[in-house]
Scaffold this motif. Structure first.
Motif, mmCIF file in Angstrom:
data_model
loop_
_atom_site.group_PDB
_atom_site.id
_atom_site.type_symbol
_atom_site.label_atom_id
_atom_site.label_comp_id
_atom_site.label_asym_id
_atom_site.label_seq_id
_atom_site.Cartn_x
_atom_site.Cartn_y
_atom_site.Cartn_z
ATOM 1 N N PHE A 57 0.860 -1.184 0.000
ATOM 2 C CA PHE A 57 0.000 0.000 0.000
ATOM 3 C C PHE A 57 0.894 1.231 0.000
ATOM 4 O O PHE A 57 2.111 1.135 0.165
ATOM 5 N N SER A 58 0.274 2.376 -0.196
ATOM 6 C CA SER A 58 0.947 3.663 -0.046
ATOM 7 C C SER A 58 0.138 4.468 0.951
ATOM 8 O O SER A 58 -1.065 4.266 1.085
ATOM 9 N N GLY A 59 0.800 5.376 1.649
ATOM 10 C CA GLY A 59 0.094 6.189 2.626
ATOM 11 C C GLY A 59 0.791 7.521 2.843
ATOM 12 O O GLY A 59 1.990 7.647 2.610
ATOM 13 N N PHE A 60 0.012 8.501 3.274
ATOM 14 C CA PHE A 60 0.583 9.787 3.664
ATOM 15 C C PHE A 60 1.232 9.590 5.031
ATOM 16 O O PHE A 60 0.587 9.079 5.951
ATOM 17 N N VAL A 61 2.505 9.952 5.153
ATOM 18 C CA VAL A 61 3.225 9.726 6.410
ATOM 19 C C VAL A 61 3.746 11.043 6.977
ATOM 20 O O VAL A 61 4.109 11.947 6.239
ATOM 21 N N GLY A 62 3.784 11.106 8.297
ATOM 22 C CA GLY A 62 4.370 12.257 8.970
ATOM 23 C C GLY A 62 5.880 12.112 9.053
ATOM 24 O O GLY A 62 6.428 11.022 8.864
ATOM 25 N N LYS A 63 6.570 13.205 9.360
ATOM 26 C CA LYS A 63 8.032 13.182 9.497
ATOM 27 C C LYS A 63 8.494 12.166 10.529
ATOM 28 O O LYS A 63 9.596 11.644 10.457
ATOM 29 N N VAL A 64 7.632 11.896 11.508
ATOM 30 C CA VAL A 64 7.980 10.974 12.572
ATOM 31 C C VAL A 64 8.318 9.581 12.024
ATOM 32 O O VAL A 64 9.091 8.842 12.622
ATOM 33 N N VAL A 65 7.772 9.236 10.861
ATOM 34 C CA VAL A 65 8.068 7.931 10.259
ATOM 35 C C VAL A 65 9.536 7.863 9.846
ATOM 36 O O VAL A 65 10.233 6.892 10.151
ATOM 37 N N THR A 66 10.027 8.902 9.158
ATOM 38 C CA THR A 66 11.441 8.872 8.773
ATOM 39 C C THR A 66 12.348 9.102 9.977
ATOM 40 O O THR A 66 13.445 8.572 10.041
ATOM 41 N N GLN A 67 11.868 9.853 10.957
ATOM 42 C CA GLN A 67 12.688 10.119 12.144
ATOM 43 C C GLN A 67 12.830 8.895 13.048
ATOM 44 O O GLN A 67 13.889 8.661 13.607
ATOM 45 N N ARG A 68 11.764 8.111 13.186
ATOM 46 C CA ARG A 68 11.788 7.011 14.159
ATOM 47 C C ARG A 68 11.907 5.618 13.556
ATOM 48 O O ARG A 68 12.365 4.706 14.245
ATOM 49 N N LEU A 69 11.458 5.434 12.315
ATOM 50 C CA LEU A 69 11.499 4.091 11.728
ATOM 51 C C LEU A 69 12.611 3.911 10.701
ATOM 52 O O LEU A 69 13.179 2.826 10.585
ATOM 53 N N ALA A 70 12.919 4.964 9.938
ATOM 54 C CA ALA A 70 13.919 4.837 8.874
ATOM 55 C C ALA A 70 15.318 4.789 9.480
ATOM 56 O O ALA A 70 15.693 5.664 10.256
ATOM 57 N N VAL A 71 16.078 3.758 9.114
ATOM 58 C CA VAL A 71 17.426 3.627 9.664
ATOM 59 C C VAL A 71 18.512 3.961 8.648
ATOM 60 O O VAL A 71 19.628 4.303 9.028
ATOM 61 N N GLU A 72 18.186 3.850 7.359
ATOM 62 C CA GLU A 72 19.159 4.240 6.337
ATOM 63 C C GLU A 72 18.488 4.348 4.981
ATOM 64 O O GLU A 72 17.452 3.741 4.730
ATOM 65 N N LYS A 73 19.101 5.159 4.115
ATOM 66 C CA LYS A 73 18.662 5.226 2.722
ATOM 67 C C LYS A 73 19.291 4.074 1.967
ATOM 68 O O LYS A 73 20.419 3.673 2.246
#
Length: 195
Positions: A57-73
């Motif tokens: 799926f795709s979804g609109f995400v808040g910055k908190v997703v990249t701040q707390r879940l994303a660990v690397e590009k």
């Protein structure tokens, strides 16, 4: 602690859902992130090719997703191709009758390049009804923003059970699914009393 990740259209990120579960998200336009049916137990993505991977799926995400879940590009392996996952959305109606704040929705079209803001996007089908539009209601995602906890809950449930749906639809479209009790507690997409 996750690294600071700058949003760039088409970039892939490794998302840590819990200590033994990682998946991949792809940054699209207007805060939309696409999620794939790929997983890793350690966040190591050698030879990652998403061409044949199912889009969950795709979804609109808040910055908190990249701040707390994303660990690397991660390095994208193919050019970004937009899909109906990013074009068509369910824009919920505000419920002025009391109870849950959203009830029902319109199917909207953000354009083939997904560039139209969802709040301004034209309506493709107005006031969807379960009796006539069940397939569209189940297929398309709500425009409501995802945070890190509710997104992690949904993705973990998918990878653990195979069930891929937004619990918010239990309230926005009452009667859509009849298995609510068997799934409890529901994801943090819903406030505590409704889980």
């Amino acid at each position: 602690m996750a690294k600071r990740i700058t949003w760039k259209e088409g970039d892939l990120v490794s998302l840590k859902l819990r200590d033994d579960l990682y998946t991949v998200g792809q940054m699209i336009k207007n805060s939309v992130m696409r999620f794939y049916d790929v997983r890793s137990v350690n966040g190591i993505w050698s030879d990652l090719v998403l061409d044949d991977s199912k889009i969950l799926f795709s979804g609109f995400v808040g910055k908190v997703v990249t701040q707390r879940l994303a660990v690397e590009k991660l390095q994208p392996t193919t050019p970004l191709v937009l899909s109906d996952h990013e074009r068509y959305w369910l824009r919920p109606h505000v419920n002025f009758e009391g109870g849950f704040p959203f009830r029902g929705a319109d199917l909207i079209d953000t354009g083939k390049d997904c560039a139209i803001d969802y709040s301004l996007a034209p309506v493709r089908q107005k006031d969807l009804k379960l009796s006539k539009n069940r397939d569209a209601i189940e297929q398309y995602e709500l425009t409501n923003m995802w945070g890190d906890d509710d997104l992690s809950d949904r993705l973990c449930r998918y990878f653990d059970t195979g069930l891929n749906r937004d619990d918010l639809k239990f309230e926005v479209f009452p009667g859509l699914w009849t298995d609510r009790e068997s799934l409890q507690p529901l994801t943090r997409r819903l406030p505590v009393p409704l889980r």
